[in-house]
Design an enzyme around this catalytic site. Structure first.
Site, short mmCIF file in Angstrom:
data_model
loop_
_atom_site.label_atom_id
_atom_site.label_comp_id
_atom_site.label_asym_id
_atom_site.label_seq_id
_atom_site.Cartn_x
_atom_site.Cartn_y
_atom_site.Cartn_z
N CYS A 25 0.78 -1.26 0.05
CA CYS A 25 0.06 -0.05 -0.09
C CYS A 25 0.62 1.28 0.08
CB CYS A 25 -1.24 0.02 1.17
SG CYS A 25 -0.31 -0.46 2.80
N HIS A 58 -1.77 7.64 7.32
CA HIS A 58 -2.05 6.38 6.72
C HIS A 58 -3.33 5.70 7.22
CE1 HIS A 58 -1.13 2.78 4.52
NE2 HIS A 58 -0.96 2.01 5.58
N GLU A 82 1.37 4.79 14.74
CA GLU A 82 1.39 6.27 13.67
C GLU A 82 1.44 7.48 14.41
OE1 GLU A 82 0.19 8.00 9.31
OE2 GLU A 82 -1.10 6.20 10.30
N LYS A 91 -9.11 7.44 4.52
CA LYS A 91 -9.79 6.31 4.48
C LYS A 91 -10.94 5.82 5.00
CE LYS A 91 -5.36 3.68 3.65
NZ LYS A 91 -4.28 4.88 4.01
N HIS A 140 -9.60 1.69 1.88
CA HIS A 140 -8.26 1.43 1.38
C HIS A 140 -7.76 0.62 0.06
CE1 HIS A 140 -3.91 0.53 2.11
NE2 HIS A 140 -3.80 -0.08 3.22
N PHE A 166 2.76 -3.12 4.50
CA PHE A 166 3.13 -4.33 4.84
C PHE A 166 4.49 -4.43 4.42
CE2 PHE A 166 -0.90 -7.04 6.03
CZ PHE A 166 -0.85 -5.87 7.07
#
Length: 434
Positions: free
Chosen positions: A182, A321, A332, A353, A358, A419
């Site tokens: 992502c 994010h 985060e 998001k 996402h 990831f």
């Protein structure tokens, strides 16, 4: 001598667009594309959600999950039947957004376009044309067919979107595809920025696209136990970053593109400049495949700010994010507190998001586009559905309920933490108001 980089074109496939409302191909499509980015931004800024319950009749077990689907996107209407038939859905979405961004930049006419050798593509996708291969499996195992379409290879290759963009827009500089989970689109935009800044190109089309709603993809994310649950009534509010009741992420399909341009080149042709892309930071956590690292995020944030010559007090907004996972959101926020110190508590932050889901490899481009428009319009969008903040996520100024207007934000960041431990942060500066 490094060059400044302007953002002169924006394009997005709007997930709020209703089914069947896609513009026709040609001039009507370009006109619709020019307004779709701002229309999409306005709905996100209003706190609306494009998440709906996504259901299928698949065998052996149907899908029923909250998701974002670009239901109003008709490939044949937007691209024409012949061109659409040469592309898998991720490439259809990607080319539509890129063509809209190109037209928005005023580069649609051949006599206004750059030298083909000086214009290129940098594209991000996490999944590429996976749907072409999934369709092949279905043909073999469910329908008893003995062969797949001879187009399967060119439909399924991950660089198909970038290839079509370069061919259709006549871009002869580098045509590169980045697959970084992502962080794919953010990495593509950052690398395109470097291509222009370092004098290797004058114009780059950069962004990302993904079609995430393949059966196997949805089932894989379900197995990881990080998808938010929901039914028809609750689905629009299923993605709740930073909320005490957050239960996971919501998958979405989509695409967005930015036209990046050498500053002097843009000024010389009288282009509208939405913002300056001033910095890019990327690194690797090198610690865990799926657990984010505060240290890695801190270093990526600091790298982007250093590249853009920004101090903590200069940053007026961050599109974080914020995936709405139990573990990721607090990490985060902790990284932001570490980087911004005493300024963190007043730092406006939102996770869009919650509105658009996402979109995997496309997410970084969609969020970069929203960040650019936040600076351009001086409107900072909220995190939808955030009526209460989890104590573990406190320490920054979460934008809740309504957008923040007329803050005078001079710079903004867009975070993508993937990831595999790959981090990418884009730093933008405001250059004009409207």
């Amino acid at each position: 001598m490094t060059r400044r980089v302007a953002v002169t074109g924006l394009g997005v496939v709007d997930p709020f667009e209703e089914l069947g409302s896609s513009a026709k191909s040609g001039e009507a499509a370009e006109a619709a594309g020019k307004s779709s980015a701002l229309g999409f931004f306005n709905r996100v800024a209003a706190g609306e959600s494009a998440v709906r319950l996504y259901t299928t009749e698949d065998i052996p077990r149907a899908i029923s999950v909250p998701a974002v689907r670009c239901a109003g996107f008709s490939p044949e209407a937007r691209l024409g039947r012949a061109l659409a038939g040469m592309m898998e859905r991720f490439a259809q979405l990607g080319f539509a957004s890129a063509r809209d961004a190109w037209a928005d930049a005023g580069l649609g006419r051949p006599d206004r376009g750059p030298d083909p050798a000086a214009a290129g593509v940098a594209w991000g996708t996490a999944l590429g044309g996976l749907m072409a291969f999934e369709r092949g499996y279905r043909d073999f195992w469910q329908h008893g067919r003995e062969r797949v379409s001879p187009m399967s290879v060119v439909l399924g290759m991950n660089n198909a979107a970038a290839a079509h963009i370069s061919i259709q827009l006549g871009l002869g500089n580098s045509s590169l595809t980045y697959s970084v989970a992502c962080a794919s689109a953010a990495s593509a935009i950052g690398e395109a920025f470097r291509q222009i800044r370092d004098g290797r190109a004058d114009v780059m089309v950069a962004g990302g696209s993904d079609a995430t709603l393949a059966y196997a993809v949805v089932r894989a994310w379900e197995a990881l136990k990080v998808l938010a649950p929901g039914d028809e009534a609750s689905a629009p509010g299923a993605c709740r970053p930073f909320h005490p009741d957050r239960a996971g992420l919501v998958l979405g399909e989509g695409a967005a593109a930015l036209v990046l341009e050498d500053w002097d080149h843009a000024v010389g042709r009288g282009a509208t400049i939405y913002a300056e892309l001033a910095g890019y930071g990327s690194n690797a956590d090198h610690s865990h495949l799926v657990r984010p690292s505060e240290v890695g995020q801190v270093l990526a944030l600091q790298a982007a700010m250093s590249d853009a010559e920004l101090q903590p007090a200069d940053v007026g907004y961050i599109n974080v994010h914020g995936t709405a996972t139990r573990e990721g959101d607090p990490i985060e926020v902790a990284a932001l507190r570490s980087v911004f110190g005493q300024h963190a508590a007043a730092l406006p932050v939102s996770a869009t998001k919650a509105a658009h889901g996402h979109m995997m490899g496309a997410t970084g481009a969609v969020e970069a586009l929203l960040t650019v428009l936040a600076l351009h319009t001086d409107v900072l969008p909220p995190t939808a559905h955030l009526d209460t903040v989890d104590p573990a996520c406190e320490g920054v100024r979460h934008i809740r309920g309504q957008a923040l207007c007329r803050t005078g934000a001079r710079a903004a960041l867009s975070n993508s933490f993937a990831f595999g431990g790959s981090n990418a942060v884009l730093a933008f500066k405001a250059v004009q108001r409207r």
